[in-house]
Design an enzyme around this catalytic site. Structure first.
Site, mmCIF file in Angstrom:
data_model
loop_
_atom_site.group_PDB
_atom_site.id
_atom_site.type_symbol
_atom_site.label_atom_id
_atom_site.label_comp_id
_atom_site.label_asym_id
_atom_site.label_seq_id
_atom_site.Cartn_x
_atom_site.Cartn_y
_atom_site.Cartn_z
ATOM 1 N N GLY A 131 0.832 -1.195 0.000
ATOM 2 C CA GLY A 131 0.000 0.000 0.000
ATOM 3 C C GLY A 131 0.869 1.247 0.000
ATOM 4 O O GLY A 131 1.335 1.714 -1.038
ATOM 5 N N GLY A 132 1.125 1.788 1.198
ATOM 6 C CA GLY A 132 1.988 2.962 1.300
ATOM 7 C C GLY A 132 3.438 2.625 1.577
ATOM 8 O O GLY A 132 4.292 3.511 1.568
ATOM 9 N N GLU A 199 0.492 10.622 6.209
ATOM 10 C CA GLU A 199 0.813 11.234 4.915
ATOM 11 C C GLU A 199 0.992 10.212 3.795
ATOM 12 O O GLU A 199 0.767 10.531 2.625
ATOM 13 C CB GLU A 199 2.087 12.069 5.035
ATOM 14 C CG GLU A 199 1.930 13.314 5.895
ATOM 15 C CD GLU A 199 3.236 14.076 6.001
ATOM 16 O OE1 GLU A 199 3.295 15.210 5.500
ATOM 17 O OE2 GLU A 199 4.198 13.535 6.570
ATOM 18 N N SER A 211 -4.346 -0.551 12.328
ATOM 19 C CA SER A 211 -3.796 0.761 12.650
ATOM 20 C C SER A 211 -4.612 1.458 13.742
ATOM 21 O O SER A 211 -5.808 1.220 13.896
ATOM 22 C CB SER A 211 -3.801 1.618 11.382
ATOM 23 O OG SER A 211 -3.400 2.933 11.647
ATOM 24 N N TYR A 450 4.427 3.959 23.920
ATOM 25 C CA TYR A 450 5.167 4.157 22.675
ATOM 26 C C TYR A 450 6.550 4.688 23.047
ATOM 27 O O TYR A 450 6.682 5.806 23.562
ATOM 28 C CB TYR A 450 4.424 5.147 21.790
ATOM 29 C CG TYR A 450 4.932 5.246 20.376
ATOM 30 C CD1 TYR A 450 4.300 4.562 19.339
ATOM 31 C CD2 TYR A 450 6.024 6.035 20.056
ATOM 32 C CE1 TYR A 450 4.747 4.663 18.037
ATOM 33 C CE2 TYR A 450 6.486 6.138 18.759
ATOM 34 C CZ TYR A 450 5.844 5.450 17.752
ATOM 35 O OH TYR A 450 6.292 5.543 16.459
#
Length: 535
Positions: A131-132, A199, A211, A450
């Site tokens: 995909g990206g 982006e 996601s 994170y």
């Protein structure tokens, strides 16, 4: 996307000299010995596909003239090599292309995807959906294959349908997030999904990797947004999701969400949508410690009302500051505790009451309001961190992230265990790190952590990081965390994922894999290891 880094080169900003000096003095960072290899300098092995293989693939995607929908040129293959983890970037900067696909195939319809899978099944060519290209867990580098193609879904990039009565939309998988948001905005709607990869990431990638966006406190994770899927598999088509909820057996959508292309290729996604918010407000809060701030976030998550964004940086991340490369090292003072960012979105006149209730909880939990400035600064720079990583690599620093999640009762121990694993392992390798952390997503029952790690690159940064990542993965499981909250499994987390779900869980996934992809062509080695021949 920049092939040897992140995003748009025009947005890349070199680190200011005071910051490089800070890295030199604090971590012993020295300038990199060699500049990144140029695209024209990259050497690729010849494609391992025969002319008959390529001809069959061209027939599958209607590429009679050749060259546009089945590409074997060096640039296309390099741009589809691995993902965007720091080891990925360091290897490609050094010109290492052993994981390059043998061809890039660009289907334009669900039927063409099925045709490609049929060709590859017959000819035993592995297929990696692309995909990206933003995977950071080895999700685009199959293992143990004789040849493979990157199945680039960029031609499947339409907003197919908007159902304003049900407030759902059907999107194709190759649609990049900014374009999807623009198309929905034009109809008065939003997905509300804004991960750091926004982006460049794609709709199909969001679904395949489960996601989670930065506004998940208000809008939910992407897998919670999905109400329907169409999936192409080597065995045929799966159409999943006839209603928002069902008691008609197990929800097969959940087998596809998070499967990272190992079970099938997502060719359309039906998602819930929301009216574009008429107003938004972001603000900062200071807490005396990470423990106090986490307790405050837990109260908001459990007792509400939920804001759209709710996140908390620990003392080190607060002190350093990450949103703006020009401001790194110019955050709050070392004695200033921890910064929380809270964001509200909604209809005009509707967020004020919610905002006041959340403020009351945060103040009662020991928080000090800092006004709109810190929150608005974070909102403006929310997608900058990957560009900062590129700048750090350019001056010889190593910068990488990892994430996990746990129930609230386990979060303090998880935080301490992962920090210790990273600090001890990298310190022993001669590259003592700066370890930062924030709570990025919250739930009534728990939260995600994170971590961002910065150190000198050292003699062999990829090997150093592999040891540290393994130690951190071990610490995550030992402390009761999950191996991934939103980055996915790929090949990097696969062995720890197997430990997390146990041997019986692995057998269940293998049975699904064998049922949908009996030849084992779909992203081999990702998510689960193939069964051994004697099995």
């Amino acid at each position: 996307m920049l092939w040897s880094g992140w995003g748009d080169p025009a947005k890349a900003t070199p680190l200011p000299e005071p910051v490089t000096g800070l890295l030199r003095d604090l971590l012993g960072v020295r300038p990199a010995d060699a500049r990144p290899a140029g695209l024209h300098e990259i050497t690729l092995a010849d494609p391992r596909l025969s002319e008959a293989d390529l001809a069959a693939l061209r027939d599958a995607v209607g590429d009679a003239a050749g060259g546009e929908r089945v590409r074997t040129d060096a640039e296309a293959r390099v741009r589809h090599t691995r993902g965007k983890s720091t080891p990925d970037l360091l290897r490609i900067r050094a010109g290492e292309t052993s994981d390059a696909p043998d061809a890039v195939v660009l289907p334009g319809s669900h039927e063409e995807v099925l045709a490609v899978l049929a060709v590859c099944t017959e000819r035993r060519i592995a297929v990696v959906p692309f995909g990206g290209g933003t995977s950071v867990v080895g999700g685009l580098a199959p293992r143990g294959v004789a040849a493979f193609v990157a199945l680039d879904l960029r031609r499947l990039d339409a907003l197919v349908e908007v159902d304003e009565v049900s407030r759902t939309a059907v999107l194709q998988p190759g649609l990049r997030a900014p374009r999807a948001e623009a198309l929905l905005n034009g109809r008065g709607y939003t997905l509300g999904h804004f991960p750091q990869s926004f982006e460049w990431a794609s709709i199909g990638g969001f679904a395949a990797a489960r996601s989670s966006g930065q506004a998940s406190a208000g809008y939910g994770r992407f897998d919670e947004m999905v109400v329907g899927l169409t999936v192409a598999t080597p065995r045929g088509t799966l159409d999943l999701g006839r209603a928002p909820r069902s008691a008609a057996g197990p929800d097969l959508r959940q087998l596809v969400l998070g499967s990272e292309g190992a079970f099938g290729v997502i060719t359309s996604v039906r998602v819930r949508i929301h009216p574009v918010p008429e107003e938004s407000a972001y603000e900062g809060w200071r807490f005396p410690s990470f423990e106090a701030g986490a307790a405050a976030l837990r109260r908001v998550a459990q007792d509400g009302p939920p804001p759209a964004v709710l996140r908390l940086s620990d003392e080190t991340e607060t002190m350093i500051g990450l949103a703006d490369p020009a401001a790194v090292g110019a955050g709050l003072s070392a004695a200033s505790g921890c910064l929380a960012v809270v964001g509200f979105e909604g209809a005009r006149g509707r967020i004020a009451e919610r905002r006041e209730k959340v403020r009351a909880v945060l103040a009662d939990a020991g928080g000090e309001p800092l006004g709109a400035g810190p929150g608005e600064k974070w909102e403006r720079g929310r997608f900058n961190a990957p560009y900062l990583r590129d700048a750090l690599l350019d001056v010889g620093a190593f910068a990488e992230t990892l994430e996990t999640a746990a129930f609230w009762a386990d979060v303090p121990g998880l935080y301490a265990a992962v920090r210790a694993a990273l600090t001890d392992t990298l310190g022993a390798a001669g590259t003592p790190p700066l370890v930062m952390c924030h709570i990025s997503h919250v739930y009534a029952t728990g939260a995600s952590l994170y971590f961002t790690v910065v150190s000198a690159q050292g003699e062999d940064p990829v090997a150093h990081w592999a040891k540290a990542k393994h130690a951190a993965n071990d610490a995550i499981l030992a402390a009761g965390g999950t191996i991934s909250h939103h980055h996915g499994v790929g090949t990097d987390h696969r062995d720890w994922y197997a430990r997390e779900i146990g041997p019986l869980g692995v057998d269940v996934l293998r049975a699904v894999k064998n049922g949908l992809d009996p030849a084992g062509i779909l992203n081999p080695g990702v998510l689960i290891t193939p069964a051994s021949p004697e099995e």
